[in-house]
Design a protein around this motif. Structure first.
Motif, PDB file in Angstrom:
ATOM      1  N   LEU A  31       0.795  -1.082   0.164  1.00 54.63           N
ATOM      2  CA  LEU A  31      -0.045   0.097  -0.024  1.00 54.63           C
ATOM      3  C   LEU A  31       0.677   1.377   0.210  1.00 54.63           C
ATOM      4  N   LYS A  32       1.969   1.159   0.653  1.00 49.37           N
ATOM      5  CA  LYS A  32       2.815   2.247   0.584  1.00 49.37           C
ATOM      6  C   LYS A  32       3.522   2.484  -0.559  1.00 49.37           C
ATOM      7  N   LEU A  33       3.859   1.346  -1.454  1.00 44.44           N
ATOM      8  CA  LEU A  33       4.202   1.536  -2.617  1.00 44.44           C
ATOM      9  C   LEU A  33       3.471   2.218  -3.547  1.00 44.44           C
ATOM     10  N   LYS A  34       2.205   1.740  -3.706  1.00 49.42           N
ATOM     11  CA  LYS A  34       1.190   2.355  -4.392  1.00 49.42           C
ATOM     12  C   LYS A  34       0.979   3.785  -4.075  1.00 49.42           C
ATOM     13  N   ALA A  35       1.000   4.143  -2.733  1.00 46.87           N
ATOM     14  CA  ALA A  35       0.640   5.493  -2.528  1.00 46.87           C
ATOM     15  C   ALA A  35       1.706   6.450  -2.799  1.00 46.87           C
ATOM     16  N   CYS A  36       3.192   5.791  -2.970  1.00 48.99           N
ATOM     17  CA  CYS A  36       4.055   6.684  -3.735  1.00 48.99           C
ATOM     18  C   CYS A  36       3.933   7.193  -5.002  1.00 48.99           C
ATOM     19  N   TYR A  80      11.329   8.939   0.562  1.00 49.06           N
ATOM     20  CA  TYR A  80       9.833   8.561   0.188  1.00 49.06           C
ATOM     21  C   TYR A  80       9.273   9.799  -0.417  1.00 49.06           C
ATOM     22  N   HIS A  81       9.091  10.902   0.598  1.00 49.32           N
ATOM     23  CA  HIS A  81       8.229  12.112   0.416  1.00 49.32           C
ATOM     24  C   HIS A  81       8.804  12.857  -0.815  1.00 49.32           C
ATOM     25  N   LEU A  82      10.010  12.882  -0.999  1.00 43.96           N
ATOM     26  CA  LEU A  82      10.433  13.679  -2.069  1.00 43.96           C
ATOM     27  C   LEU A  82       9.968  12.638  -3.564  1.00 43.96           C
ATOM     28  N   LEU A  83      10.075  11.530  -3.596  1.00 37.58           N
ATOM     29  CA  LEU A  83       9.801  10.605  -4.663  1.00 37.58           C
ATOM     30  C   LEU A  83       8.448  10.879  -4.862  1.00 37.58           C
ATOM     31  N   ARG A  84       7.397  10.652  -3.752  1.00 37.63           N
ATOM     32  CA  ARG A  84       6.110  10.918  -3.933  1.00 37.63           C
ATOM     33  C   ARG A  84       5.746  12.385  -4.616  1.00 37.63           C
ATOM     34  N   ASP A  85       6.479  13.334  -4.134  1.00 38.90           N
ATOM     35  CA  ASP A  85       6.367  14.805  -4.976  1.00 38.90           C
ATOM     36  C   ASP A  85       6.578  14.610  -6.327  1.00 38.90           C
ATOM     37  N   LEU A  86       7.850  13.624  -6.932  1.00 36.89           N
ATOM     38  CA  LEU A  86       8.173  13.914  -8.060  1.00 36.89           C
ATOM     39  C   LEU A  86       7.262  13.078  -8.889  1.00 36.89           C
ATOM     40  N   LEU A  87       6.476  11.795  -8.454  1.00 39.44           N
ATOM     41  CA  LEU A  87       5.832  11.099  -9.076  1.00 39.44           C
ATOM     42  C   LEU A  87       4.391  11.512  -9.219  1.00 39.44           C
TER      43      LEU A  87
END
Length: 604
Positions: A43-48, A316-323
């Motif tokens: 779920l954390k992978l998907k949420a990223c 994680y947070h920087l990657l999520r922002d990028l994606l």
């Protein structure tokens, strides 16, 4: 749901089901994450913002003894893949048979090494017969989960980084045909680093690349090798692994994001290795041996976006922002963080010596010459894979004891149960005190982890792999005890008479105590102040090694492996016990080294 056309690589962009598709993947190994946490991590992978899960398949766990297969509970690969499908994730499966992965022998089972002529990762008949038997069981389970049959598997990898090994020009063709003949119909791919690309390809299979920095024109080299094909960084190394006695490796989050941003801007598909590293529990860590042998630690945190215990990091947070900028819809909400617990210190109030524990081992084996672990007649004649082997023989004098570099990997040496020193790769000679009487020489030899990458893969038999000498004369008439610390051995150990810690222990020794948990068990990290080296087992689960040389100063203890009430803690200690074990909310590392401090090049 009826699927049409699977993943295709017929132009400069992938298509899936006939429509353009970009792989945004992340590696999470089911065998490094407690099953109770599989859903949380995915779920954390998907949420990223990722859409694809990649995982290796470790042959040595699924066939630990020749012809004995395990595909249930923690090793229920089908359940893991179905869970990914339930969460709308695609899957790239990397079944090996060799996986590297900083995993003992790169995932190959040690019983292969019982064959003195074995040639790993080649078309040697002894190896191909074993692969065929294993694939008969493995592929039958995963083939129904392919995209075209309604499942989430969109691609399957043919072996792993073979271009860096390249011992047999026919080998990759053998693996490709072994997959296809058993019903694999999805896109096949290989992966290699920059240097391995020229030797790592096979006709009809898409090549992909592994890297961390955009240097030496690596991605352009892949593009030149495969004109009009989509580009995939199969392993984008967002961190690195650690070895005992050296600093903890980190990779700057901003540098990681800079590389990923450039890759994505050029239309390259990516897979983060690791998105979540987890833990190499027990004795499953690998080792490096490119110039010297270095065993890896149990933590596989890898400085990944999700930490060893599943916590979010700045990456994680920087990657999520990028994606987020690549998505047509809002990303899922972030799953809750797992709470940690700092439990009260545990005093291990009972102990029993290694020598007393020998009655719980399998029947000892006697031979004129020492026998390596893999060739011991134990585990239904599949040999010993992990842990320790005690070699004992009678000596009638003292003098120079020389290992002749036949210790794999570290031996504690005893005379009449009294410790006199260590033999390993660096220390190959000890002085045995003189005496006129008959005495027992003991060598407790530890497999610290088989090499998982490089040419040394072919020389990974453990224990004593040849003669050792006393005053230049080979010692003979050995008695050997297999001590793999398996659950069956630990269970038998419980029935023995343990002593109170008021009595001085005779090392090595097992120490036992109880951890009281009130309410819902939570994750924690064990620390062992004052202890030197050994193994920690909680409720029968082997958490891995503790070793004062670092960098790993804590062991991850997952909450699902605890229960409300009393929990049994056993520490095997080789040298010196502390007064208690303690708990921390977060892992503790020693000195840190940053692997990103090198100049970057542009992609194209």
């Amino acid at each position: 749901m009826t699927h049409r056309e699977g993943l295709r690589a017929n132009s400069t962009h992938f298509t899936l089901g006939g429509t353009p598709f970009r792989i945004l993947g992340g590696s999470i190994h089911y065998f490094r994450v407690p099953r109770a946490y599989w859903r949380d991590r995915l779920l954390k992978l998907k949420a990223c913002g990722l859409n694809t899960l990649t995982t290796y398949v470790p042959w040595n766990l699924h066939e630990p003894e020749k012809g004995v297969y395990h595909f249930c509970e923690q090793l229920d690969l089908e359940a893991y893949i179905r869970l990914a499908a339930d969460l709308d994730l695609w899957v790239i499966l990397r079944p090996g048979p060799y996986i590297c992965a900083e995993w003992d022998l790169g995932g190959l089972p040690s019983w292969l090494l019982r064959d003195k002529n074995m040639k790993l990762r080649t078309t040697y008949s002894g190896f191909t017969a074993a692969v065929n038997s294993y694939f008969d069981h493995l592929i039958a389970r995963v083939a129904p989960l392919q995209f075209k049959r309604g499942g989430p598997i969109i691609a399957v990898q043919v072996e792993n980084e073979y271009g860096s090994y390249a011992k047999d020009e026919h080998y990759l063709t053998f693996i490709k045909e072994a997959l296809e003949s058993r019903g694999i119909t999805e896109l096949l791919l290989t992966c290699d680093n920059r240097e391995g690309l020229n030797c790592g390809g096979v006709k009809g299979v898409l090549q992909t690349i592994n890297l961390q920095k955009l240097s030496y024109g690596a991605v352009q080299h892949l593009a030149d090798l495969q004109p009009q094909k989509p580009l995939l960084v199969m392993e984008y190394w967002c961190g690195w692994f650690d070895v005992w006695g050296e600093p903890h490796h980190v990779f700057c989050a901003q540098d990681m994001i800079a590389v990923l941003k450039e890759l994505l801007e050029h239309g390259v598909s990516i897979n983060l290795y690791m998105f979540h590293g987890g833990t190499s529990f027990g004795f499953m860590n690998g080792a490096t041996d490119l110039t010297s042998y270095k065993p890896q630690i149990n933590s596989y945190d890898y400085d990944a976006p999700l930490s060893e215990s599943g916590d979010y990091t700045i990456k994680y947070h920087l990657l999520r922002d990028l994606l987020r900028g690549l998505q047509n819809e809002e990303l899922p909400r972030l799953p809750a963080v797992q709470n940690k617990q700092v439990y009260e210190p545990v005093v291990l109030s009972q102990h029993i010596s290694l020598w007393e524990s020998l009655q719980c081992a399998e029947k000892p084996f006697r031979s004129d010459d020492p026998v390596n672990m893999e060739n011991l007649p134990v585990n239904h004649n599949s040999g010993q894979s992990y842990g320790y082997t005690l070699y004992e023989t009678t000596i009638y004098s003292g003098g120079a004891l020389n290992s002749r570099n036949h210790v794999r990997d570290r031996a504690l040496v005893f005379v009449d149960k009294h410790f006199i020193g260590v033999l390993d790769y660096r220390m190959q000679e000890l002085v045995v005190p003189h005496s006129e009487r008959e005495r027992t020489l003991g060598l407790l030899v530890e497999n610290c982890g088989r090499v998982n990458y490089g040419p040394a893969l072919d020389n990974q038999r453990k224990g004593l792999v040849g003669d050792i000498t006393l005053n230049h004369t080979p010692l003979k008439k050995f008695t050997m005890f297999s001590l793999d610390l398996a659950p069956s051995f630990i269970n038998r150990l419980q029935s023995l008479r343990w002593r109170s810690t008021g009595q001085p222990p005779l090392y090595p020794a097992f120490f036992r105590g109880s951890l009281m948990v009130e309410g819902q068990p939570r994750d924690t990290f064990i620390t062992l102040p004052g202890w030197l080296k050994g193994v920690v087992i909680v409720n029968g689960e082997n958490l891995g090694r503790h070793w004062s040389v670092g960098p790993q100063n804590t062991l991850y203890l997952p909450g699902p492996w605890l229960k409300s009430g009393d929990n049994q803690v056993i520490v095997f200690e080789e040298h010196r016990a502390g007064s208690q074990i303690q708990f921390e909310e977060n892992p503790q590392h020693g000195k840190i080294t940053d692997v990103s401090r090198q100049p970057f090049c542009t992609l194209l």
